[in-house]
Design a protein around this motif. Structure first.
Motif, mmCIF file in Angstrom:
data_model
loop_
_atom_site.group_PDB
_atom_site.id
_atom_site.type_symbol
_atom_site.label_atom_id
_atom_site.label_comp_id
_atom_site.label_asym_id
_atom_site.label_seq_id
_atom_site.Cartn_x
_atom_site.Cartn_y
_atom_site.Cartn_z
ATOM 1 N N UNK A 158 0.869 -1.223 0.361
ATOM 2 C CA UNK A 158 -0.355 0.044 -0.091
ATOM 3 C C UNK A 158 1.161 1.414 -0.197
ATOM 4 N N UNK A 159 0.405 2.565 -0.916
ATOM 5 C CA UNK A 159 1.079 3.509 -0.918
ATOM 6 C C UNK A 159 2.572 3.505 -1.334
ATOM 7 N N UNK A 160 2.576 2.691 -2.004
ATOM 8 C CA UNK A 160 4.379 2.031 -2.530
ATOM 9 C C UNK A 160 4.298 3.218 -3.664
ATOM 10 N N UNK A 161 4.005 4.073 -4.345
ATOM 11 C CA UNK A 161 3.303 4.141 -5.708
ATOM 12 C C UNK A 161 3.544 3.351 -6.594
ATOM 13 N N UNK A 162 2.470 2.690 -6.959
ATOM 14 C CA UNK A 162 3.519 1.651 -7.395
ATOM 15 C C UNK A 162 2.506 1.445 -9.163
ATOM 16 N N UNK A 163 3.240 2.087 -10.551
ATOM 17 C CA UNK A 163 2.408 2.201 -11.373
ATOM 18 C C UNK A 163 3.104 0.971 -12.626
ATOM 19 N N UNK A 164 3.418 0.026 -12.666
ATOM 20 C CA UNK A 164 4.050 -0.856 -13.334
ATOM 21 C C UNK A 164 4.084 -2.586 -12.918
ATOM 22 N N UNK A 165 4.573 -3.766 -13.183
ATOM 23 C CA UNK A 165 4.986 -4.969 -12.836
ATOM 24 C C UNK A 165 5.714 -4.959 -12.642
ATOM 25 N N UNK A 166 7.517 -4.882 -13.922
ATOM 26 C CA UNK A 166 8.801 -4.806 -13.714
ATOM 27 C C UNK A 166 8.629 -6.270 -14.286
ATOM 28 N N UNK A 167 9.968 -6.534 -13.416
ATOM 29 C CA UNK A 167 10.243 -8.423 -13.767
ATOM 30 C C UNK A 167 9.350 -9.251 -14.067
ATOM 31 N N UNK A 168 8.548 -9.863 -14.920
ATOM 32 C CA UNK A 168 7.371 -10.643 -14.915
ATOM 33 C C UNK A 168 8.093 -12.192 -13.725
ATOM 34 N N UNK A 169 9.609 -12.474 -14.925
ATOM 35 C CA UNK A 169 9.635 -13.589 -14.009
ATOM 36 C C UNK A 169 9.808 -13.762 -12.625
ATOM 37 N N UNK A 170 10.169 -12.452 -11.741
ATOM 38 C CA UNK A 170 10.501 -12.227 -10.318
ATOM 39 C C UNK A 170 8.930 -13.332 -10.029
ATOM 40 N N UNK A 171 8.352 -11.462 -10.316
ATOM 41 C CA UNK A 171 6.623 -11.497 -10.107
ATOM 42 C C UNK A 171 6.243 -13.391 -9.696
ATOM 43 N N UNK A 172 5.912 -13.886 -10.847
ATOM 44 C CA UNK A 172 5.592 -14.739 -11.276
ATOM 45 C C UNK A 172 5.752 -16.327 -10.360
ATOM 46 N N UNK A 173 7.200 -15.941 -9.286
ATOM 47 C CA UNK A 173 7.902 -17.135 -8.667
ATOM 48 C C UNK A 173 6.834 -16.767 -7.043
ATOM 49 N N UNK A 174 6.233 -15.870 -7.292
ATOM 50 C CA UNK A 174 5.479 -15.747 -5.426
ATOM 51 C C UNK A 174 4.624 -17.106 -5.772
ATOM 52 N N UNK A 175 4.613 -18.016 -5.293
ATOM 53 C CA UNK A 175 4.080 -19.231 -5.763
ATOM 54 C C UNK A 175 3.275 -19.721 -3.909
ATOM 55 N N UNK A 176 3.758 -19.029 -3.303
ATOM 56 C CA UNK A 176 2.958 -18.930 -2.070
ATOM 57 C C UNK A 176 2.263 -18.225 -1.951
ATOM 58 N N UNK A 177 2.066 -16.894 -2.787
ATOM 59 C CA UNK A 177 1.306 -15.480 -2.223
ATOM 60 C C UNK A 177 -0.020 -16.195 -1.968
ATOM 61 N N UNK A 178 -0.825 -15.646 -1.067
ATOM 62 C CA UNK A 178 -1.850 -15.892 -1.302
ATOM 63 C C UNK A 178 -3.103 -14.523 -0.698
ATOM 64 N N UNK A 179 -2.185 -13.250 -0.568
ATOM 65 C CA UNK A 179 -2.334 -12.603 -0.881
ATOM 66 C C UNK A 179 -1.912 -10.996 -1.797
ATOM 67 N N UNK A 180 -2.923 -9.953 -1.820
ATOM 68 C CA UNK A 180 -2.117 -9.102 -3.102
ATOM 69 C C UNK A 180 -2.592 -8.262 -2.544
ATOM 70 N N UNK A 181 -1.968 -6.291 -1.518
ATOM 71 C CA UNK A 181 -3.275 -5.323 -1.639
ATOM 72 C C UNK A 181 -2.028 -4.343 -2.123
ATOM 73 N N UNK A 182 -2.772 -3.426 -2.921
ATOM 74 C CA UNK A 182 -1.850 -3.153 -3.833
ATOM 75 C C UNK A 182 -3.029 -1.181 -3.308
ATOM 76 N N UNK A 183 -3.368 -1.352 -2.408
ATOM 77 C CA UNK A 183 -4.346 0.251 -2.101
ATOM 78 C C UNK A 183 -3.654 1.355 -2.499
ATOM 79 N N UNK A 184 -4.364 1.887 -2.376
ATOM 80 C CA UNK A 184 -3.310 4.188 -2.901
ATOM 81 C C UNK A 184 -2.379 3.433 -3.553
ATOM 82 N N UNK A 185 -1.614 3.431 -4.566
ATOM 83 C CA UNK A 185 -1.111 3.885 -5.755
ATOM 84 C C UNK A 185 -1.232 4.425 -7.297
#
Length: 221
Positions: A158-185
């Motif tokens: 939250x509140x990290x000023x995210x505007x894009x994804x970045x490295x898709x290979x890295x993000x696709x490795x989040x195999x245990x991820x159950x929840x992701x909050x991107x509020x206020x970006x």
């Protein structure tokens, strides 16, 4: 490259005022007759009391709906970052290059909150931190830290000023991820962070609020 050199047309940004106004860069350059050599022309997500349509003294530097445009000094602009960069800052021990500016931003926001009627401080999404299942041990190199993201089960960005994804290979490795909050970006479209739904394929729920992206909804993937 200096900060102004990094500011490009269509980049998403946040203003360093207590309200964190968000917008999109439409122009970077000189304004005829203005004091400073460079200004940033911004189309804001919300209309502003003194906003215009990009035209100043009869000259148009960019076009936007009336009331949504303004020009600001580059020092007032906080650039957006990728989700990968945000992960490195929040969970990888990497320092935010804008840390001092963010601290000043938060101090002003708190002052505004404390001045509200009744003396109650306002609570915003970027002041709330979700618990995470992640531990960082030792002074590891950034790339080693990134590899450990596969241990994350809950990520609060939250509140990290995210505007894009970045490295898709890295993000696709989040195999245990159950929840992701991107509020206020700074996201405006789902594809900016979930292009073709290649990210968070293992997550049960992906929450995006207050970004101008279907505010108040949750997306099941």
């Amino acid at each position: 490259m200096d900060e102004v050199g990094r500011m490009k047309k269509d980049h998403r940004i946040q203003l360093d005022n207590p309200y964190g106004d968000k917008g999109t860069i439409r122009y970077v350059g000189a304004i005829e007759g203005a004091k400073n050599p460079v200004y940033v022309g911004v189309e804001w997500d919300k209309s502003r009391p003194k906003g215009h349509d990009g035209t100043v003294k009869g000259r148009t530097y960019f076009s936007c709906p009336k009331g949504y445009g303004s020009y600001v000094h580059p020092k007032r602009v906080l650039l957006g970052k990728s989700m990968v960069e945000a992960m490195a800052i929040r969970y990888g021990g990497v320092q935010d290059p804008d840390e001092e500016r963010i601290e000043a931003f938060e101090a002003r926001k708190l002052a505004v909150g404390n001045s509200n009627e009744g003396g109650e401080a306002s609570t915003s999404a970027d002041q709330v931190r979700h618990p995470v299942d992640f531990k960082l041990v030792g002074e590891e190199k950034i790339r080693n830290r990134l590899k450990q993201y596969s241990l994350l089960e809950h990520a609060g960005l939250e509140g990290m000023r995210i505007s894009c994804s970045g490295d898709l290979n890295l993000l696709s490795s989040l195999k245990r991820l159950k929840s992701l909050s991107l509020e206020n970006n700074l996201l405006k479209h789902w594809h900016q962070v979930l292009p073709h739904h290649k990210i968070c394929l293992h997550a049960h729920i992906c929450v995006v609020l207050s970004n101008g992206v279907h505010a108040g909804t949750a997306m099941v993937v």
